[in-house]
Design a protein around this motif. Structure first.
Motif, PDB file in Angstrom:
ATOM      1  N   GLY A   1     -13.897  -9.371  14.575  1.00  0.00           N
ATOM      2  CA  GLY A   1     -13.445  -7.985  14.541  1.00  0.00           C
ATOM      3  C   GLY A   1     -14.609  -7.058  14.785  1.00  0.00           C
ATOM      4  N   PRO A   2     -14.322  -5.773  14.877  1.00  0.00           N
ATOM      5  CA  PRO A   2     -15.391  -4.808  15.166  1.00  0.00           C
ATOM      6  C   PRO A   2     -16.368  -4.661  14.010  1.00  0.00           C
ATOM      7  CG  PRO A   2     -13.387  -3.663  14.556  1.00  0.00           C
ATOM      8  CD  PRO A   2     -13.027  -5.124  14.671  1.00  0.00           C
TER       9      PRO A   2
ATOM     10  N   TYR B   1      -3.594   1.129   5.649  1.00  0.00           N
ATOM     11  CA  TYR B   1      -2.390   0.470   6.150  1.00  0.00           C
ATOM     12  C   TYR B   1      -2.754  -0.777   6.961  1.00  0.00           C
ATOM     13  CZ  TYR B   1       2.058  -0.395   8.419  1.00  0.00           C
ATOM     14  OH  TYR B   1       3.214  -1.011   8.856  1.00  0.00           O
ATOM     15  N   ALA B   2      -3.778  -0.651   7.823  1.00  0.00           N
ATOM     16  CA  ALA B   2      -4.192  -1.782   8.658  1.00  0.00           C
ATOM     17  C   ALA B   2      -4.655  -2.957   7.802  1.00  0.00           C
ATOM     18  CB  ALA B   2      -5.299  -1.348   9.612  1.00  0.00           C
ATOM     19  N   ILE B   3      -5.386  -2.668   6.734  1.00  0.00           N
ATOM     20  CA  ILE B   3      -5.872  -3.739   5.857  1.00  0.00           C
ATOM     21  C   ILE B   3      -4.706  -4.392   5.120  1.00  0.00           C
ATOM     22  CG2 ILE B   3      -7.209  -4.224   3.765  1.00  0.00           C
ATOM     23  CD1 ILE B   3      -9.200  -2.052   4.731  1.00  0.00           C
ATOM     24  N   GLU B   4      -3.809  -3.578   4.590  1.00  0.00           N
ATOM     25  CA  GLU B   4      -2.705  -4.100   3.774  1.00  0.00           C
ATOM     26  C   GLU B   4      -1.627  -4.795   4.601  1.00  0.00           C
ATOM     27  OE1 GLU B   4      -2.680  -1.019   0.016  1.00  0.00           O
ATOM     28  OE2 GLU B   4      -1.545  -0.458   1.809  1.00  0.00           O
TER      29      GLU B   4
ATOM     30  N   VAL C   1      -2.854  -5.459  11.739  1.00  0.00           N
ATOM     31  CA  VAL C   1      -2.790  -4.600  12.914  1.00  0.00           C
ATOM     32  C   VAL C   1      -3.240  -5.407  14.122  1.00  0.00           C
ATOM     33  CG1 VAL C   1      -5.130  -3.695  12.624  1.00  0.00           C
ATOM     34  CG2 VAL C   1      -3.420  -2.297  13.748  1.00  0.00           C
ATOM     35  N   SER C   2      -2.748  -5.029  15.299  1.00  0.00           N
ATOM     36  CA  SER C   2      -3.218  -5.685  16.521  1.00  0.00           C
ATOM     37  C   SER C   2      -3.293  -4.667  17.644  1.00  0.00           C
ATOM     38  CB  SER C   2      -2.290  -6.839  16.917  1.00  0.00           C
ATOM     39  OG  SER C   2      -1.000  -6.345  17.212  1.00  0.00           O
ATOM     40  N   GLY C   3      -4.161  -4.947  18.605  1.00  0.00           N
ATOM     41  CA  GLY C   3      -4.290  -4.111  19.771  1.00  0.00           C
ATOM     42  C   GLY C   3      -5.174  -2.887  19.616  1.00  0.00           C
TER      43      GLY C   3
ATOM     44  N   MET D   1      -5.722  -8.420  13.436  1.00  0.00           N
ATOM     45  CA  MET D   1      -6.226  -8.517  12.066  1.00  0.00           C
ATOM     46  C   MET D   1      -5.024  -8.784  11.185  1.00  0.00           C
ATOM     47  SD  MET D   1      -8.306  -5.827   9.752  1.00  0.00           S
ATOM     48  CE  MET D   1      -8.044  -5.823   7.995  1.00  0.00           C
ATOM     49  N   PRO D   2      -5.000  -9.926  10.510  1.00  0.00           N
ATOM     50  CA  PRO D   2      -3.855 -10.216   9.636  1.00  0.00           C
ATOM     51  C   PRO D   2      -3.886  -9.356   8.375  1.00  0.00           C
ATOM     52  CG  PRO D   2      -5.508 -11.946   9.456  1.00  0.00           C
ATOM     53  CD  PRO D   2      -5.977 -11.005  10.526  1.00  0.00           C
ATOM     54  N   ALA D   3      -2.738  -9.224   7.749  1.00  0.00           N
ATOM     55  CA  ALA D   3      -2.651  -8.508   6.477  1.00  0.00           C
ATOM     56  C   ALA D   3      -3.531  -9.205   5.449  1.00  0.00           C
ATOM     57  CB  ALA D   3      -1.206  -8.473   5.995  1.00  0.00           C
TER      58      ALA D   3
END
Length: 167
Positions: free
Chosen positions: A101-102, A123-126, A129-131, A138-140
């Protein structure tokens, strides 16, 4: 950084500092006592964050003075890094280089002027997110909302660095 984003970041740090102070009191206070310890307010923290006179980042321990509130802020940021290590964030991310990841510094750069950065990244962490940073999703992650917000505050507190231009 916009005032709203700075406020959200400072609010997260203050919330975390308050939680740490409560944890310390409960661990050291005798049973039945009601002690209270003052916690640095936002004026103290923002003053520490502005040691360069230009509104520097609250996450810049090198710019902090020797006031007690400053020491506690450094402890809070160290605790947030420990949480990132414990949750395995460093398996896919590093502070200043890309792994899967970045780099966290790249994330701080991308979201430094976004007033919705805390909510977006939490939200992305919980939820995953993709793209956003390429094809690698990145999975939850399995953590509490408070832990997610603490991690977001820590990531956004990194020294922002622009990602390299892709060819």
């Amino acid at each position: 950084m916009k005032p709203a984003a700075r406020f959200l970041m400072l609010f997260g740090v203050i919330t975390l500092a308050t939680a740490c102070a409560r944890k310390d009191e409960s661990a050291t206070a005798p049973v039945g006592s009601s002690t209270s310890r003052p916690v640095a307010d936002s004026r103290q923290i923002s003053g520490a964050a502005r040691s360069d006179g230009h509104g520097g980042s609250a996450a810049s321990p090198s710019g902090l003075g020797e006031r007690e509130g400053d020491k506690h802020l450094v402890e809070v940021l160290t605790t947030a890094r420990s949480l990132a290590e414990a949750k395995g964030c460093f398996a896919c991310h590093q502070v200043d280089t890309k792994v899967l990841g970045p780099a966290f510094a790249w994330v701080a750069y991308r979201y430094q002027r976004d007033p919705k950065a805390v909510a977006t990244l939490k939200y992305a962490i919980e939820h995953g997110v993709s793209g956003v940073w390429g094809s690698m999703p990145m999975p939850a992650q399995s953590l509490t909302p408070v832990e997610a917000e603490e991690l977001v505050s820590w990531v956004l507190a990194q020294n922002p660095v622009a990602p390299p231009q892709s060819d």
